[in-house]
Design a protein around this motif. Structure first.
Motif, PDB file in Angstrom:
ATOM      1  N   ASP A  37      63.062  20.878  17.360  1.00  0.00           N
ATOM      2  CA  ASP A  37      61.676  21.189  16.998  1.00  0.00           C
ATOM      3  C   ASP A  37      61.706  22.455  16.155  1.00  0.00           C
ATOM      4  O   ASP A  37      62.097  23.516  16.626  1.00  0.00           O
ATOM      5  N   THR A  38      61.284  22.303  14.898  1.00  0.00           N
ATOM      6  CA  THR A  38      61.327  23.474  13.992  1.00  0.00           C
ATOM      7  C   THR A  38      60.220  24.470  14.342  1.00  0.00           C
ATOM      8  O   THR A  38      60.225  25.585  13.842  1.00  0.00           O
ATOM      9  N   ARG A  39      59.286  24.047  15.145  1.00  0.00           N
ATOM     10  CA  ARG A  39      58.091  24.827  15.530  1.00  0.00           C
ATOM     11  C   ARG A  39      57.188  25.094  14.334  1.00  0.00           C
ATOM     12  O   ARG A  39      56.353  26.002  14.382  1.00  0.00           O
ATOM     13  N   VAL A  40      57.392  24.346  13.236  1.00  0.00           N
ATOM     14  CA  VAL A  40      56.485  24.495  12.091  1.00  0.00           C
ATOM     15  C   VAL A  40      55.375  23.463  12.243  1.00  0.00           C
ATOM     16  O   VAL A  40      55.651  22.255  12.293  1.00  0.00           O
TER      17      VAL A  40
ATOM     18  N   HIS B  92      60.829  19.878   4.316  1.00  0.00           N
ATOM     19  CA  HIS B  92      60.299  21.247   4.456  1.00  0.00           C
ATOM     20  C   HIS B  92      61.504  22.177   4.567  1.00  0.00           C
ATOM     21  O   HIS B  92      62.572  21.747   5.012  1.00  0.00           O
ATOM     22  N   SER B  93      61.327  23.447   4.195  1.00  0.00           N
ATOM     23  CA  SER B  93      62.488  24.350   4.233  1.00  0.00           C
ATOM     24  C   SER B  93      63.074  24.428   5.652  1.00  0.00           C
ATOM     25  O   SER B  93      64.296  24.497   5.812  1.00  0.00           O
ATOM     26  N   SER B  94      62.219  24.362   6.681  1.00  0.00           N
ATOM     27  CA  SER B  94      62.746  24.442   8.062  1.00  0.00           C
ATOM     28  C   SER B  94      63.596  23.197   8.375  1.00  0.00           C
ATOM     29  O   SER B  94      64.630  23.287   9.037  1.00  0.00           O
ATOM     30  N   ILE B  95      63.161  22.046   7.852  1.00  0.00           N
ATOM     31  CA  ILE B  95      63.917  20.800   8.065  1.00  0.00           C
ATOM     32  C   ILE B  95      65.271  20.914   7.359  1.00  0.00           C
ATOM     33  O   ILE B  95      66.323  20.573   7.905  1.00  0.00           O
TER      34      ILE B  95
ATOM     35  N   GLY C 140      58.896  11.296  12.341  1.00  0.00           N
ATOM     36  CA  GLY C 140      57.437  11.358  12.239  1.00  0.00           C
ATOM     37  C   GLY C 140      57.071  11.625  10.789  1.00  0.00           C
ATOM     38  O   GLY C 140      57.762  11.206   9.868  1.00  0.00           O
ATOM     39  N   ALA C 141      56.006  12.400  10.599  1.00  0.00           N
ATOM     40  CA  ALA C 141      55.497  12.570   9.243  1.00  0.00           C
ATOM     41  C   ALA C 141      56.211  13.663   8.453  1.00  0.00           C
ATOM     42  O   ALA C 141      55.986  13.808   7.260  1.00  0.00           O
ATOM     43  N   GLY C 142      57.053  14.460   9.109  1.00  0.00           N
ATOM     44  CA  GLY C 142      57.770  15.515   8.381  1.00  0.00           C
ATOM     45  C   GLY C 142      56.897  16.740   8.150  1.00  0.00           C
ATOM     46  O   GLY C 142      55.974  16.995   8.926  1.00  0.00           O
ATOM     47  N   GLY C 143      57.226  17.500   7.065  1.00  0.00           N
ATOM     48  CA  GLY C 143      56.452  18.703   6.749  1.00  0.00           C
ATOM     49  C   GLY C 143      56.674  19.841   7.735  1.00  0.00           C
ATOM     50  O   GLY C 143      55.863  20.765   7.812  1.00  0.00           O
ATOM     51  N   GLY C 144      57.742  19.769   8.528  1.00  0.00           N
ATOM     52  CA  GLY C 144      57.980  20.688   9.657  1.00  0.00           C
ATOM     53  C   GLY C 144      58.223  19.786  10.855  1.00  0.00           C
ATOM     54  O   GLY C 144      58.864  18.747  10.718  1.00  0.00           O
ATOM     55  N   GLY C 145      57.721  20.133  11.993  1.00  0.00           N
ATOM     56  CA  GLY C 145      57.841  19.236  13.157  1.00  0.00           C
ATOM     57  C   GLY C 145      59.284  19.059  13.591  1.00  0.00           C
ATOM     58  O   GLY C 145      60.069  20.004  13.564  1.00  0.00           O
TER      59      GLY C 145
END
Ligand SMILES: Nc1ncnc2c1ncn2[C@@H]1O[C@H](COP(=O)(O)OP(=O)(O)OP(=O)(O)O)[C@@H](O)[C@H]1O
Ligand SMILES: C[C@@](O)(CCO)CC(=O)[O-]
Ligand SMILES: [Mg+2]
Length: 381
Positions: free
Chosen positions: A223-226, A301-304, A322-327
């Motif tokens: 979990d990137t926590r983003v 996402h940069s965290s991914i 899932g949808a990405g963008g973090g998560g």
């Protein structure tokens, strides 16, 4: 767990599996006498968030039960008028600004509640959490409405948890999909379907194929926590698809082919027609390709990317889920990976403030626990 998400909204096949993480929903119905006294209150206690919301039943009745109520036998969408009434009801609550994203979940709850049970008061009451929430909520409400019943059978969850028949699961799934529409805008239905039925499925244009699977795969979830929002990410992919329709059609086509290959691989392994190590190598390659295509869709996402780079140092393959963008990010844990290496990967990821947990794919779907009046269902990643 999903392989090839996003393209599934545009008609490509995707593969999804439930994991052994659950969303639980407890429903407590007050005696009818309380309702007749005009004092009945619908209370929603979100324990994970430490928040409680309540609505006087009379207020709900006045605001949401004015339409002809068709009964819960068939799931129907939330009309724009009903959505506007729900939004007005929510405005009366002071949802803390930091938790404003909860309003989508609350809207789905009020819609499901008033559609399934509301006409018959009395009452109390980026790992696919929105679907797990809608499935557990719809299932609990349909059980209370007497429209869904446990059929007994052994659940892996232990004493008290019972399985539900296929037709009942179908009804839970249809209502959960209507709830997901409130949260997601344009869901494909894959998350609520795998959350309801569990196991591993292939999903394309609303059609589900159950995949036989053996020797469940282990995944590391990071979990990137983003924070991110599926509705906005799905809309972003659609906008890119309209700007570059030919290129994106090819991307969706490639995703479809990957899902078909993953499905064949799962079934070959279930029939012992392929060695586990060879299945894992092929799956890792397909996951890597899937991640590349998701980058093309603009949902990384940069965290991914940081998680991808970190796991690659240990020769492990990852992809967003899932949808990405973090998560969250999924990393395949090969059978032969030593615990020592796994501990090192986790330590390095956690030193970057990410949170890791290990799951087995192929969890159970919706189940009922009558003793405690609770329902729960497998969460989806
Ligand atoms: N347990 C819950 N209680 C209340 N609301 C919830 C709960 N779980 C999910 N929600 C609602 O769903 C929203 C999150 O849905 P969203 O689809 O963006 O993420 P997700 O389902 O976890 O990820 P994905 O769709 O990418 O798999 C939350 O903001 C909230 O409104
Ligand atoms: C991104 C997406 O494919 C999965 C979200 O978990 C959206 C959907 O299928 O509804
Ligand atoms: Mg969701």
């Amino acid at each position: 767990m999903e392989v090839c998400e996003h393209a599934v909204v545009h008609g490509s096949a995707a593969v999804a599996a439930a994991i052994d993480l659950y969303t639980r929903c407890s429903l407590r119905l007050l005696p009818r006498a309380d309702d007749e006294a005009g004092a009945a209150v619908l209370e929603l206690d979100l324990r994970d968030h430490g928040l409680t919301f309540s609505w006087p039943c009379a207020r709900l009745h006045e605001a949401l039960l004015t339409e002809e109520v068709a009964g819960a036998q068939e799931a129907r969408p939330c009309s724009p008028d009903r959505m506007a009434s729900i939004a007005r009801l929510l405005e009366e609550h002071e949802i803390p600004e930091a938790k404003i994203w909860l309003s989508a979940g609350l809207s789905a709850f009020l819609f499901l509640y008033t559609s399934i049970l509301g006409s018959d008061l009395p009452m109390g009451s980026g790992l696919g959490s929105s679907a797990a929430f809608c499935v557990s909520m719809s299932g609990a409400l349909l059980t209370a409405a007497g429209m869904v019943a446990a059929v007994g059978g052994i659940s892996s969850k232990g004493t008290g948890w019972e399985l539900v028949g296929k037709d009942d699961l179908e009804l839970v799934n249809q209502w959960a999909f209507q709830g997901e529409k409130i949260i997601h805008g344009k869901p494909s239905g894959i998350d609520n379907t795998v959350s309801t039925f569990g196991s591993t499925i292939k999903f394309k244009k609303g059609e589900l194929t159950n995949l036989k699977s053996r020797n469940p795969i282990k995944m590391l979830i990071t979990d990137t926590r983003v924070g991110r929002n599926t509705k906005a990410l799905v809309a972003g992919v659609s906008e890119r698809a309209s700007r570059h329709s030919d290129a994106m059609a090819s991307v969706f086509h490639a995703v479809n082919s990957i899902s078909e290959e993953v499905s064949s691989l799962v079934e070959l392994a279930a029939n012992d027609e392929i060695a586990i190590t060879s299945k894992e190598e092929k799956l890792a390659e397909l996951m890597e390709m899937n991640q590349g295509l998701l980058q093309c869709m603009g949902v990384s996402h940069s965290s991914i990317e940081t998680v991808l780079r970190t796991t690659l140092k240990f020769n492990l393959v990852s992809k967003l889920t899932g949808a990405g963008g973090g998560g969250c990010v999924l990393t395949l844990i090969p059978t032969l990976l030593s615990n020592l290496v796994l501990e090192k990967v986790i330590a390095e990821l956690e030193s970057q403030s990410f949170r890791c947990f290990i799951v087995e794919v192929g969890g159970q779907g919706f189940q009922v626990c009558q003793g405690g009046c609770s329902c729960f269902n497998g969460d989806v990643v």
